[in-house]
Design a protein around this motif. Structure first.
Motif, PDB file in Angstrom:
ATOM      1  N   TRP A   5       8.635  -6.419  14.549  1.00 21.50           N
ATOM      2  CA  TRP A   5       8.318  -5.271  13.697  1.00 21.50           C
ATOM      3  C   TRP A   5       7.989  -4.020  14.502  1.00 21.50           C
ATOM      4  O   TRP A   5       7.417  -3.072  13.961  1.00 21.50           O
ATOM      5  N   ILE A  11      15.038  -3.299   6.899  1.00 20.67           N
ATOM      6  CA  ILE A  11      14.095  -4.421   6.803  1.00 20.67           C
ATOM      7  C   ILE A  11      14.843  -5.746   6.741  1.00 20.67           C
ATOM      8  O   ILE A  11      14.471  -6.732   7.402  1.00 20.67           O
ATOM      9  N   PRO A  44       3.437  -7.630   6.359  1.00 18.36           N
ATOM     10  CA  PRO A  44       4.601  -6.877   5.876  1.00 18.36           C
ATOM     11  C   PRO A  44       4.653  -6.731   4.363  1.00 18.36           C
ATOM     12  O   PRO A  44       4.940  -5.636   3.848  1.00 18.36           O
ATOM     13  N   TRP A  62       9.471   1.076   5.029  1.00 16.83           N
ATOM     14  CA  TRP A  62       9.346   0.076   3.959  1.00 16.83           C
ATOM     15  C   TRP A  62      10.185   0.417   2.732  1.00 16.83           C
ATOM     16  O   TRP A  62      10.223  -0.354   1.780  1.00 16.83           O
ATOM     17  N   VAL A 107       1.890  -6.540  11.244  1.00 15.17           N
ATOM     18  CA  VAL A 107       2.714  -5.450  11.750  1.00 15.17           C
ATOM     19  C   VAL A 107       1.788  -4.388  12.319  1.00 15.17           C
ATOM     20  O   VAL A 107       1.072  -3.716  11.579  1.00 15.17           O
TER      21      VAL A 107
END
Length: 317
Positions: free
Chosen positions: A9, A23, A43, A17, A37
């Motif tokens: 990450w 992702i 996450p 996000w 993260v």
């Protein structure tokens, strides 16, 4: 952001996000959906707060437990608290439980009743709703935000004092009336050091408000400590360099220092009342201070040149 195919990450930012392609590529390359993260948390929790429903759904499909706790709350709770109903729906579709107890009595489902989407989840028999006091707090928050969120720029300070009149506040501060000062002229030349000790004090239902539209003095601990004798002061300085700096002083003792009022941050150790207040007043720092002190003004006069009285503080020794 680090290369899309990275297997961890690293390089993730708040904006990441919302990028489903990035992702998903990270996950396919081996990034752990359950790992922390840096400098964020888990996450799924971060996506619940900052991401898109598509990213939330992708992570929810890959985590070991969609209702895993981080700092005492699930990702669903995080989505509800931060008013992200689309993300909350994605989590429920993935199996998250709206009624799991957490955060001092605020399950995601019960907390949702205090948000702009109170019908977010199907009700469950036997689950507690909002108390009368909580319903009143929700209703008051909407009016309070509309009333007092009137500052367009930073650089001001406000102190909300519970149960103390403006006259008593001036007495406690040893302040003298600023009868010879033209406040309208001051507001046009606010940055002059000549007005460093000038503050406005106004009676409002529940107490009084101290304001300095051009400086920090209403949030100065030297001012707040005498004001707080036998009561509580919620104050903030809207620092142009570092954002809102809050301070809470109760009966002369600092109980909250360098807080971020209206910032939407809570701890699992916070009281149920504080968790609700933080949820209601996200992005509304001034209203948060009024609510903390239990003040219910009918207008914003206490924050303007029309404050009830203007006084000059004594010189600091």
């Amino acid at each position: 952001m680090a290369p899309i195919g990275a297997s961890d990450w690293s390089g993730i930012t708040y904006d990441s996000w919302t990028n489903l392609h990035a992702i998903r590529a990270r996950l396919d390359a081996g990034a752990d959906p359950d790992a922390g993260v840096f400098p964020f948390g888990c996450p799924l929790h971060e996506a619940a707060e900052h991401g898109s429903p598509e990213v939330v759904a992708e992570l929810a499909r890959r985590v070991t437990d969609v209702d895993a706790l981080h700092e005492g709350r699930t990702a669903l709770w995080t989505a509800v608290f931060h008013h992200r109903p689309d993300n909350a729906r994605a989590l429920v579709a993935a199996g998250a439980d709206p009624w799991r107890p957490m955060m001092n009595g605020w399950s995601p489902g019960r907390l949702s009743l205090a948000t702009p989407t109170p019908d977010l989840f199907a009700p469950r028999d036997g689950e507690a709703g909002l108390t009368d006091a909580e319903q009143a707090a929700v209703a008051a928050s909407r009016q309070l935000i509309d009333t007092v969120e009137c500052f367009d720029d930073d650089g001001y300070s406000v102190a909300c004092v519970a149960g103390v009149t403006a006259a008593e506040a001036a007495r406690r501060l040893g302040a003298v009336p600023a009868d010879d000062v033209d406040i309208e002229e001051v507001m046009e030349d606010m940055w002059s050091e000549e007005y460093d000790g000038l503050i406005g004090i106004t009676d409002v239902p529940g107490g009084c408000v101290v304001v300095q539209p051009w400086g920090y003095r209403a949030a100065d601990p030297h001012v707040l400590r005498p004001l707080s004798a036998g009561t509580v002061c919620y104050s903030l300085f809207a620092n142009p360099k570092s954002g809102n700096q809050g301070i809470v002083i109760r009966d002369g003792e600092t109980v909250g220092w360098d807080t971020h009022p209206g910032g939407g941050s809570v701890s699992q150790d916070d009281s149920a009342e504080e968790i609700l207040r933080a949820c209601l007043y996200q992005g509304a720092a001034v209203a948060y201070c009024y609510a903390g002190a239990g003040l219910l003004p009918s207008d914003a006069r206490s924050l303007t040149e029309e404050a009830g009285t203007w006084v000059t503080l004594p010189d600091e020794e």
